[in-house]
Design a protein around this motif. Sequence first.
Motif, PDB file in Angstrom:
ATOM      1  N   LEU A  64      22.299  26.101  52.779  1.00 43.76           N
ATOM      2  CA  LEU A  64      21.564  27.249  52.249  1.00 43.76           C
ATOM      3  C   LEU A  64      20.201  27.323  52.920  1.00 43.76           C
ATOM      4  N   ASP A  65      19.801  28.522  53.282  1.00 42.65           N
ATOM      5  CA  ASP A  65      18.496  28.740  53.919  1.00 42.65           C
ATOM      6  C   ASP A  65      17.404  28.601  52.857  1.00 42.65           C
ATOM      7  N   ILE A  66      16.796  27.412  52.777  1.00 38.85           N
ATOM      8  CA  ILE A  66      15.806  27.131  51.739  1.00 38.85           C
ATOM      9  C   ILE A  66      14.556  27.985  51.931  1.00 38.85           C
ATOM     10  N   ALA A  67      14.063  28.082  53.164  1.00 38.16           N
ATOM     11  CA  ALA A  67      12.846  28.858  53.435  1.00 38.16           C
ATOM     12  C   ALA A  67      13.046  30.329  53.087  1.00 38.16           C
ATOM     13  N   GLY A  68      14.205  30.861  53.469  1.00 44.49           N
ATOM     14  CA  GLY A  68      14.495  32.252  53.164  1.00 44.49           C
ATOM     15  C   GLY A  68      14.621  32.483  51.663  1.00 44.49           C
ATOM     16  N   THR A  69      15.212  31.509  50.955  1.00 44.36           N
ATOM     17  CA  THR A  69      15.368  31.631  49.501  1.00 44.36           C
ATOM     18  C   THR A  69      14.022  31.611  48.801  1.00 44.36           C
ATOM     19  N   ILE A  70      13.155  30.691  49.212  1.00 45.63           N
ATOM     20  CA  ILE A  70      11.813  30.617  48.609  1.00 45.63           C
ATOM     21  C   ILE A  70      11.035  31.897  48.889  1.00 45.63           C
ATOM     22  N   GLY A  71      11.116  32.370  50.135  1.00 49.31           N
ATOM     23  CA  GLY A  71      10.433  33.615  50.493  1.00 49.31           C
ATOM     24  C   GLY A  71      10.945  34.794  49.686  1.00 49.31           C
ATOM     25  N   SER A  72      12.258  34.824  49.458  1.00 49.94           N
ATOM     26  CA  SER A  72      12.856  35.918  48.690  1.00 49.94           C
ATOM     27  C   SER A  72      12.414  35.870  47.232  1.00 49.94           C
ATOM     28  N   TYR A  73      12.300  34.668  46.679  1.00 47.73           N
ATOM     29  CA  TYR A  73      11.824  34.542  45.296  1.00 47.73           C
ATOM     30  C   TYR A  73      10.368  35.002  45.173  1.00 47.73           C
ATOM     31  N   ILE A  74       9.552  34.631  46.143  1.00 50.51           N
ATOM     32  CA  ILE A  74       8.147  35.073  46.135  1.00 50.51           C
ATOM     33  C   ILE A  74       8.084  36.593  46.241  1.00 50.51           C
ATOM     34  N   ALA A  75       8.899  37.150  47.149  1.00 51.12           N
ATOM     35  CA  ALA A  75       8.931  38.608  47.325  1.00 51.12           C
ATOM     36  C   ALA A  75       9.383  39.302  46.049  1.00 51.12           C
ATOM     37  N   LEU A  76      10.416  38.753  45.402  1.00 53.78           N
ATOM     38  CA  LEU A  76      10.945  39.366  44.182  1.00 53.78           C
ATOM     39  C   LEU A  76       9.921  39.290  43.051  1.00 53.78           C
ATOM     40  N   PHE A  77       9.210  38.174  42.952  1.00 57.58           N
ATOM     41  CA  PHE A  77       8.205  38.043  41.893  1.00 57.58           C
ATOM     42  C   PHE A  77       7.048  39.018  42.113  1.00 57.58           C
ATOM     43  N   LEU A  78       6.596  39.156  43.360  1.00 56.57           N
ATOM     44  CA  LEU A  78       5.531  40.120  43.654  1.00 56.57           C
ATOM     45  C   LEU A  78       5.989  41.546  43.368  1.00 56.57           C
TER      46      LEU A  78
END
Length: 238
Positions: A131-145
């Motif tokens: 699983l792309d961990i960096a992409g997942t973390i970035g997506s969570y940050i984007a979704l929260f913003l």
Amino acid sequence: MYSLFKREICYFFTSPIGFTIIGLFIVLNGLFLWVFKTDYNIFNAGFADLLSFFRLSSWIFVFLVPALTMRSISEEKRSGMLTLLFTKPISAMQMVLGKYLGILFLLFVILWSSFLYVYMVWVLGTPMGNLDIAGTIGSYIALFLLIASFAAVGLWASSISSNQIISFVLAAFLCFFFFFGFDQLLALASDDFGGWGFQTHFDAISRGVLDTRNIVYFLSIIFFFLYLTTLSLKAYKQ
């Protein structure tokens, strides 16, 4: 401010609203990601990836966040509680921040519940953990913003009407417009005007690259609508 924050949290979790919102989020995502044969279905995609989840969730929150915020201030107006709050030693800005942080807390809990899908995709990967961990973390940050911006818009919509339905419809329309319609409208004039809507900046952060311009964009939207909400409360007080 803390008392208002605590009051919002207690209201969400002592009434059906909080658990209903969380349940709707989990069920809708679960159906589209694992059951319905749509473009969002992870099994149909053929590889373990959470991109479908983040794309689907962004659209679900367009309507879910307004449903969460519609009562925040409009109900206080309708019941007369807002007038009572103005007699307390608390400023309009503190009142807005207390309610906004309470909404953000519930949204954070909702996102936390989605880690179930992260675990499922982690297990389904070949090999396990692919699983792309960096992409997942970035997506969570984007979704929260993104949902934090929706919450600010919804809180403002709730502050200008004592009718919850009107607040919901206005907030849902604005969230949809800023997320999808704004770029489409500007594109009709010229392709050079694209990239001003929520979706463009959401997609940019979702790639795992935290560009400060995208973060500042969302923070500016949040502060702007919180400021408008504060002005609305001050006008009501007068």
